[in-house]
Design a protein around this motif. Structure first.
Motif, mmCIF file in Angstrom:
data_model
loop_
_atom_site.group_PDB
_atom_site.id
_atom_site.type_symbol
_atom_site.label_atom_id
_atom_site.label_comp_id
_atom_site.label_asym_id
_atom_site.label_seq_id
_atom_site.Cartn_x
_atom_site.Cartn_y
_atom_site.Cartn_z
ATOM 1 N N MET A 46 0.848 -1.159 0.000
ATOM 2 C CA MET A 46 0.000 0.000 0.000
ATOM 3 C C MET A 46 0.894 1.223 0.000
ATOM 4 O O MET A 46 1.845 1.317 0.741
ATOM 5 N N ALA A 47 0.555 2.220 -0.805
ATOM 6 C CA ALA A 47 1.384 3.401 -0.994
ATOM 7 C C ALA A 47 1.276 4.380 0.165
ATOM 8 O O ALA A 47 2.098 5.255 0.304
ATOM 9 N N ILE A 48 0.249 4.243 1.012
ATOM 10 C CA ILE A 48 0.102 5.194 2.104
ATOM 11 C C ILE A 48 0.571 4.576 3.399
ATOM 12 O O ILE A 48 0.511 3.373 3.595
ATOM 13 N N PHE A 57 -4.252 4.177 -2.981
ATOM 14 C CA PHE A 57 -4.367 2.774 -2.605
ATOM 15 C C PHE A 57 -3.732 1.836 -3.626
ATOM 16 O O PHE A 57 -2.978 0.947 -3.277
ATOM 17 N N TYR A 58 -4.038 2.031 -4.907
ATOM 18 C CA TYR A 58 -3.576 1.118 -5.946
ATOM 19 C C TYR A 58 -2.621 1.779 -6.938
ATOM 20 O O TYR A 58 -2.127 1.133 -7.837
ATOM 21 N N GLY A 59 -2.384 3.062 -6.792
ATOM 22 C CA GLY A 59 -1.474 3.776 -7.675
ATOM 23 C C GLY A 59 -0.177 4.108 -6.968
ATOM 24 O O GLY A 59 0.190 3.503 -5.971
ATOM 25 N N GLU A 60 0.505 5.086 -7.483
ATOM 26 C CA GLU A 60 1.791 5.498 -6.929
ATOM 27 C C GLU A 60 1.718 6.872 -6.277
ATOM 28 O O GLU A 60 2.715 7.582 -6.214
ATOM 29 N N LEU A 61 0.549 7.291 -5.768
ATOM 30 C CA LEU A 61 0.392 8.604 -5.168
ATOM 31 C C LEU A 61 0.783 8.553 -3.691
ATOM 32 O O LEU A 61 0.091 7.954 -2.881
#
Length: 103
Positions: free
Chosen positions: A1-3, A26-30
Motif C-alpha cells: 500500500m502506498a500510504i 491505494f492502488y497507484g503510486e500517489l
C-alpha cells in the motif's frame, strides 16, 4: 500500500483498464505525507462580532480528491483526508477513508 496510515484498503477497481491509477493512494503510486485530518468537507460555524454584538456565519472548505474505489459518497458523509502532492490548482488532499455518514 502506498500510504503509511492505519486505514483499511478498499476493494480493487472493477474495471482496471479504465481506472485512474495516477491519482489513487491505494492502488497507484500517489504518496501521501504530512497531516491527516478527519473532516466534513464543509463546516459552517458562528463567530461573534464584538462591534455589533452579533454573530456572523463562516465556512471552511478543504477540496479533496476522491479515488474511484471509494465512490459513491453522498452529502453529509464524514471522511478522513490526507495531504498529498498538488493534484490541481486547489486540491492537495485525497480521501483515504469514509468514517461515517449523516444519520
Amino acid at each position: 500500500m502506498a500510504i503509511g496510515l492505519d486505514v483499511t484498503k478498499p476493494p480493487e477497481p472493477e474495471t482496471p483498464e479504465e481506472y485512474d491509477y495516477e491519482t489513487c493512494p491505494f492502488y497507484g503510486e500517489l504518496p501521501v505525507r504530512g497531516q491527516v485530518r478527519t473532516v466534513v468537507v464543509e463546516r459552517e460555524y458562528e463567530v461573534k462580532v464584538p462591534k455589533y454584538d452579533r454573530y456572523m456565519k463562516r465556512r471552511s472548505k478543504i477540496p479533496a480528491h476522491v479515488p474511484g474505489v471509494l465512490e459513491p459518497l453522498s452529502v453529509g458523509d464524514d471522511v478522513k483526508i490526507a495531504e498529498t502532492r498538488p493534484l490541481s490548482k486547489t486540491k492537495s488532499h485525497v480521501v483515504v477513508e469514509v468514517t461515517g455518514g449523516e444519520e
